[in-house]
Design a protein around this motif. Structure first.
Motif, mmCIF file in Angstrom:
data_model
loop_
_atom_site.group_PDB
_atom_site.id
_atom_site.type_symbol
_atom_site.label_atom_id
_atom_site.label_comp_id
_atom_site.label_asym_id
_atom_site.label_seq_id
_atom_site.Cartn_x
_atom_site.Cartn_y
_atom_site.Cartn_z
ATOM 1 N N LEU A 91 0.839 -1.193 0.000
ATOM 2 C CA LEU A 91 0.000 0.000 0.000
ATOM 3 C C LEU A 91 0.876 1.246 0.000
ATOM 4 N N SER A 92 0.643 2.120 -0.951
ATOM 5 C CA SER A 92 1.422 3.354 -1.053
ATOM 6 C C SER A 92 0.480 4.538 -1.218
ATOM 7 N N LEU A 93 0.679 5.531 -0.354
ATOM 8 C CA LEU A 93 -0.031 6.798 -0.486
ATOM 9 C C LEU A 93 0.908 7.893 -0.983
ATOM 10 N N GLY A 94 2.093 7.497 -1.432
ATOM 11 C CA GLY A 94 3.073 8.462 -1.893
ATOM 12 C C GLY A 94 3.199 8.549 -3.397
ATOM 13 N N HIS A 95 2.212 8.031 -4.130
ATOM 14 C CA HIS A 95 2.310 8.011 -5.583
ATOM 15 C C HIS A 95 2.408 9.422 -6.156
ATOM 16 N N ALA A 96 1.722 10.381 -5.530
ATOM 17 C CA ALA A 96 1.769 11.759 -6.013
ATOM 18 C C ALA A 96 3.187 12.322 -5.957
ATOM 19 N N PHE A 97 3.974 11.898 -4.970
ATOM 20 C CA PHE A 97 5.355 12.378 -4.853
ATOM 21 C C PHE A 97 6.174 11.960 -6.063
ATOM 22 N N PHE A 98 6.083 10.706 -6.473
ATOM 23 C CA PHE A 98 6.890 10.221 -7.593
ATOM 24 C C PHE A 98 6.409 10.805 -8.915
ATOM 25 N N ILE A 99 5.112 11.076 -9.017
ATOM 26 C CA ILE A 99 4.610 11.758 -10.214
ATOM 27 C C ILE A 99 5.173 13.176 -10.272
ATOM 28 N N GLN B 18 -4.670 14.303 -2.302
ATOM 29 C CA GLN B 18 -5.842 13.960 -3.092
ATOM 30 C C GLN B 18 -5.464 13.212 -4.362
ATOM 31 N N LEU B 19 -4.319 13.565 -4.953
ATOM 32 C CA LEU B 19 -3.890 12.875 -6.168
ATOM 33 C C LEU B 19 -3.558 11.420 -5.863
ATOM 34 N N SER B 20 -2.894 11.150 -4.751
ATOM 35 C CA SER B 20 -2.596 9.765 -4.368
ATOM 36 C C SER B 20 -3.879 8.978 -4.122
ATOM 37 N N ILE B 21 -4.852 9.622 -3.475
ATOM 38 C CA ILE B 21 -6.129 8.943 -3.223
ATOM 39 C C ILE B 21 -6.852 8.665 -4.537
ATOM 40 N N ASP B 22 -6.770 9.604 -5.478
ATOM 41 C CA ASP B 22 -7.383 9.390 -6.788
ATOM 42 C C ASP B 22 -6.800 8.151 -7.469
ATOM 43 N N PHE B 23 -5.498 7.963 -7.368
ATOM 44 C CA PHE B 23 -4.878 6.800 -8.002
ATOM 45 C C PHE B 23 -5.294 5.501 -7.314
ATOM 46 N N LEU B 24 -5.460 5.533 -6.002
ATOM 47 C CA LEU B 24 -5.981 4.346 -5.326
ATOM 48 C C LEU B 24 -7.400 4.048 -5.797
ATOM 49 N N ALA B 25 -8.203 5.108 -5.957
ATOM 50 C CA ALA B 25 -9.565 4.915 -6.445
ATOM 51 C C ALA B 25 -9.563 4.321 -7.856
ATOM 52 N N MET B 26 -8.608 4.731 -8.687
ATOM 53 C CA MET B 26 -8.530 4.208 -10.061
ATOM 54 C C MET B 26 -8.359 2.699 -10.074
ATOM 55 N N ILE B 27 -7.379 2.199 -9.324
ATOM 56 C CA ILE B 27 -7.089 0.766 -9.402
ATOM 57 C C ILE B 27 -8.128 -0.057 -8.653
ATOM 58 N N ILE B 28 -8.753 0.513 -7.625
ATOM 59 C CA ILE B 28 -9.804 -0.222 -6.912
ATOM 60 C C ILE B 28 -11.058 -0.306 -7.766
ATOM 61 N N LEU B 29 -11.428 0.809 -8.378
ATOM 62 C CA LEU B 29 -12.599 0.815 -9.251
ATOM 63 C C LEU B 29 -12.398 -0.100 -10.449
ATOM 64 N N GLY B 30 -11.233 0.003 -11.069
ATOM 65 C CA GLY B 30 -10.984 -0.799 -12.264
ATOM 66 C C GLY B 30 -10.822 -2.267 -11.954
ATOM 67 N N GLY B 31 -10.185 -2.578 -10.839
ATOM 68 C CA GLY B 31 -9.933 -3.975 -10.480
ATOM 69 C C GLY B 31 -8.486 -4.163 -10.082
ATOM 70 N N LEU B 32 -8.246 -4.515 -8.823
ATOM 71 C CA LEU B 32 -6.886 -4.657 -8.325
ATOM 72 C C LEU B 32 -6.133 -5.742 -9.087
ATOM 73 N N GLY B 33 -4.903 -5.439 -9.454
ATOM 74 C CA GLY B 33 -4.057 -6.416 -10.117
ATOM 75 C C GLY B 33 -4.332 -6.604 -11.588
ATOM 76 N N SER B 34 -5.182 -5.779 -12.175
ATOM 77 C CA SER B 34 -5.555 -5.926 -13.580
ATOM 78 C C SER B 34 -5.077 -4.718 -14.375
ATOM 79 N N THR B 35 -4.362 -4.965 -15.465
ATOM 80 C CA THR B 35 -3.903 -3.856 -16.296
ATOM 81 C C THR B 35 -5.074 -3.173 -17.008
#
Length: 379
Positions: free
Chosen positions: A83-91, A286-303
């Motif tokens: 679990l990472s909430l730091g995705h916005a930092f690397f972006i 908020q950007l990190s949370i948005d990215f978590l929402a993206m992969i959860i909505l789309g489906g975890l582990g699925s490209t």
């Protein structure tokens, strides 16, 4: 058979990850559907401007940039369970890294003036280096503890963005140099026509973003289907079990974090090119949370789920803002009432809850369930 003979055999078995069933290959019908989708994506910049303005093309640019970042988080969280909430930092590292390396000096804002392609590659590598520097922390933590630790990166990054004006431009941000490749500049040129369609920055960037997104998707699929993906899933399910099967857990965690950071850096470079400006306030929690929402909505582990989720989360608030006047309860930006951004956050937040309760596999699993039901009904 003596114990001395059995021991090496046991050691060899313990060091070999178990052979898991390979992921199912696309059927001919699915391959045809993918080919049609790619052809349609290629034709969009040549056909869409004839009927509508560049608004929809810009949404596509933002969605493809976000999709690349979501693919990285899919590898890290969806497959490796980190679990990472730091995705916005690397972006932000990718965005400002490209802006600084490719930009020239403008007053107090400095730049190295490197060729855009070199600047983009170095920015991505620098994001990966930041992930590598954080990997010792990531290798020792997991779950919510890793999430809280990575959250510190966002606040640290935001502080640096505001207090390094020579590199970042401070509160006002900095402009971004247009991308150039082989003498071709991805910018607006009044006399550039392709099949009678004015071919400016948005249209040319569309093909660049599409190529990067396709390559990033193929790489992610190969990683998830290969030995690294099996090691990540073993580690996600049980670190002790993964270690018993020969997976070097700390190295696997570090590898997942570095790869995810490089994907985020790539998304940052694309974000810089799409916006043509880097502003610190965009790269917040908020950007990190948005990215978590993206992969959860789309489906975890699925490209494919990452692509679907990124498109939905990015496009929804922009479309709501565009058509706020025609929607009930939603007001245009600057007016008193329910803003489009808040409406979009509430909508996809509620959708996350509904999806998790009804279909934990996300939107991709919901689409697949509907398709399977239709197939069984037809039979």
């Amino acid at each position: 058979m003596s114990d001395d003979t059995v021991a090496p055999a046991r050691t060899a078995v313990a060091q070999t990850p178990p052979a898991s069933a390979p992921a199912p290959r696309p059927t001919p019908a699915r391959r045809a559907l993918i080919a049609v989708a790619l052809l349609a994506a290629i034709a969009v910049p040549l056909i869409l401007p004839m009927y509508v303005d560049a608004f929809w093309l810009r949404i596509g640019l933002f969605a493809m940039a976000a999709a690349v970042g979501a693919l990285g988080l899919t590898i890290l969280f969806g497959a490796a369970g980190q679990l990472s909430l730091g995705h916005a930092f690397f972006i932000a590292v990718g965005t400002y890294g490209y802006g600084y390396l490719s930009g020239d000096d403008h007053g107090q804002v400095k730049g190295l003036g490197l060729p855009p392609l070199v600047a983009a590659v170095l920015a991505i590598l620098f994001a990966g280096l930041c992930g590598l520097l954080f990997s010792p922390v990531a290798s020792r933590l997991r779950g919510i503890y890793l999430g809280i630790a990575s959250l510190g990166l966002v606040f640290l990054g935001h502080h640096l963005l505001l207090n390094l004006p020579a590199v970042t431009g401070g509160y006002d941000g900095r402009s971004v140099e247009p991308f150039a490749l082989g003498g071709f500049t991805f910018s607006d040129v009044s006399d550039r026509l392709v099949l009678g369609v004015p071919f400016g920055a948005v249209e040319s960037l569309w093909y660049l973003f599409l190529a990067v997104t396709v390559v990033a998707t193929l790489v992610a699929r190969n990683v998830l289907r290969g030995r690294p993906g099996r090691a990540f899933r073993l580690m996600r399910d049980s670190e002790v079990g993964a270690a018993a099967m020969g997976v070097r857990v700390q190295r696997a965690k570090a590898g997942a974090f570095v790869l995810s950071s490089m994907y985020a850096g790539t998304a940052g470079v694309l974000t810089a090119l799409a916006f043509q400006r880097a502003v610190p306030d965009y790269f917040d929690l908020q950007l990190s949370i948005d990215f978590l929402a993206m992969i959860i909505l789309g489906g975890l582990g699925s490209t494919s789920g990452a692509l679907i989720g990124a498109t939905f989360v990015i496009a929804l608030p922009i479309v709501l803002s565009r058509y706020a006047d025609a929607l009930p309860l939603v007001v245009a930006p600057g007016q008193d009432g329910l803003q489009a951004s808040f409406a979009a956050t509430f909508l996809y937040g509620s959708l996350v809850v509904v999806v998790m309760l009804t279909q934990p596999g996300g939107l991709r699993a919901m689409v697949q369930a509907v398709r399977d039901r239709r197939t069984s009904t037809a039979r």
